[in-house]
Design a protein around this motif. Structure first.
Motif, PDB file in Angstrom:
ATOM      1  N   LYS A  47       5.954   1.758  -6.217  1.00 47.47           N
ATOM      2  CA  LYS A  47       4.791   2.190  -5.422  1.00 47.47           C
ATOM      3  C   LYS A  47       3.529   1.491  -5.902  1.00 47.47           C
ATOM      4  O   LYS A  47       2.709   1.043  -5.090  1.00 47.47           O
ATOM      5  N   LEU A  48       3.352   1.398  -7.219  1.00 51.86           N
ATOM      6  CA  LEU A  48       2.178   0.719  -7.765  1.00 51.86           C
ATOM      7  C   LEU A  48       2.142  -0.751  -7.359  1.00 51.86           C
ATOM      8  O   LEU A  48       1.093  -1.278  -6.988  1.00 51.86           O
ATOM      9  N   TYR A  49       3.296  -1.408  -7.414  1.00 54.97           N
ATOM     10  CA  TYR A  49       3.347  -2.819  -7.058  1.00 54.97           C
ATOM     11  C   TYR A  49       3.001  -3.042  -5.582  1.00 54.97           C
ATOM     12  O   TYR A  49       2.264  -3.960  -5.241  1.00 54.97           O
ATOM     13  N   PHE A  50       3.532  -2.203  -4.693  1.00 57.09           N
ATOM     14  CA  PHE A  50       3.340  -2.406  -3.260  1.00 57.09           C
ATOM     15  C   PHE A  50       2.080  -1.726  -2.713  1.00 57.09           C
ATOM     16  O   PHE A  50       1.757  -1.875  -1.542  1.00 57.09           O
ATOM     17  N   GLU A  53      -0.470  -3.888  -0.917  1.00 60.23           N
ATOM     18  CA  GLU A  53      -0.058  -4.364   0.399  1.00 60.23           C
ATOM     19  C   GLU A  53      -0.098  -3.253   1.442  1.00 60.23           C
ATOM     20  O   GLU A  53       0.202  -3.485   2.607  1.00 60.23           O
ATOM     21  N   GLY A  54      -0.434  -2.048   1.011  1.00 53.32           N
ATOM     22  CA  GLY A  54      -0.507  -0.921   1.939  1.00 53.32           C
ATOM     23  C   GLY A  54       0.857  -0.430   2.396  1.00 53.32           C
ATOM     24  O   GLY A  54       0.992   0.132   3.479  1.00 53.32           O
ATOM     25  N   ILE A  55       1.874  -0.633   1.571  1.00 51.12           N
ATOM     26  CA  ILE A  55       3.238  -0.225   1.916  1.00 51.12           C
ATOM     27  C   ILE A  55       3.601   1.035   1.139  1.00 51.12           C
ATOM     28  O   ILE A  55       3.489   1.076  -0.081  1.00 51.12           O
ATOM     29  N   ALA A  56       4.018   2.068   1.863  1.00 46.88           N
ATOM     30  CA  ALA A  56       4.423   3.328   1.238  1.00 46.88           C
ATOM     31  C   ALA A  56       5.935   3.316   1.027  1.00 46.88           C
ATOM     32  O   ALA A  56       6.691   3.012   1.940  1.00 46.88           O
ATOM     33  N   LEU A  57       6.369   3.668  -0.168  1.00 51.03           N
ATOM     34  CA  LEU A  57       7.792   3.691  -0.502  1.00 51.03           C
ATOM     35  C   LEU A  57       8.226   5.104  -0.871  1.00 51.03           C
ATOM     36  O   LEU A  57       7.415   5.922  -1.286  1.00 51.03           O
TER      37      LEU A  57
END
Length: 132
Positions: A47-50, A53-57
């Protein structure tokens, strides 16, 4: 943030203090004393990495993999001979996979994993009682 259908493969390895996990395709890595702790920490790291990019995991985005030998070393409660008989596989062949002497095909891997999941499901549906 937009939800993602991205699948991130996390390779799991046993360590002296528990487990480590790293993504094959992204700079995401973490550790945990237990498998549940590792999976939670891996999700947090991903989650921190993405995040930028505004991507929710969520947990569905992560796929954890561990090699046969490490799996059976950790989950000693799963008897390879019992598992082989349950899934209709030659126990010697499964033993060779577990020891790392042979590599199972994708079909054999799925068969073994299906048997492990079946045992897990059976155990999840059982309650233990004590009759004195």
């Amino acid at each position: 943030m937009k939800a993602s259908k991205k699948k991130i493969k996390i390779i799991v390895e046993r360590t002296d203090t528990g487990f480590s996990g790293f993504a094959e395709d992204y700079p995401v890595f973490t550790t945990g004393r237990t498998v549940p702790e590792l999976t939670d920490n891996a999700l947090e790291a991903a989650k921190l990495y993405f995040e930028e990019e505004g991507i929710a995991l969520n947990h569905d985005n992560l796929k954890f993999e561990i090699d046969f030998k490490q799996f059976f070393q950790h989950y000693k409660v799963i008897n390879a001979k019992f598992l082989a008989e349950k899934i209709g596989m030659n126990p010697t062949l499964l033993s060779q996979y577990v020891q790392g002497h042979k590599k199972p095909s994708d079909k054999q891997t799925e068969k073994i994993l299906g048997g492990i999941h079946q045992i897990g499901q059976e155990l999840a549906e059982i309650s233990l009682i004590y009759r004195g």
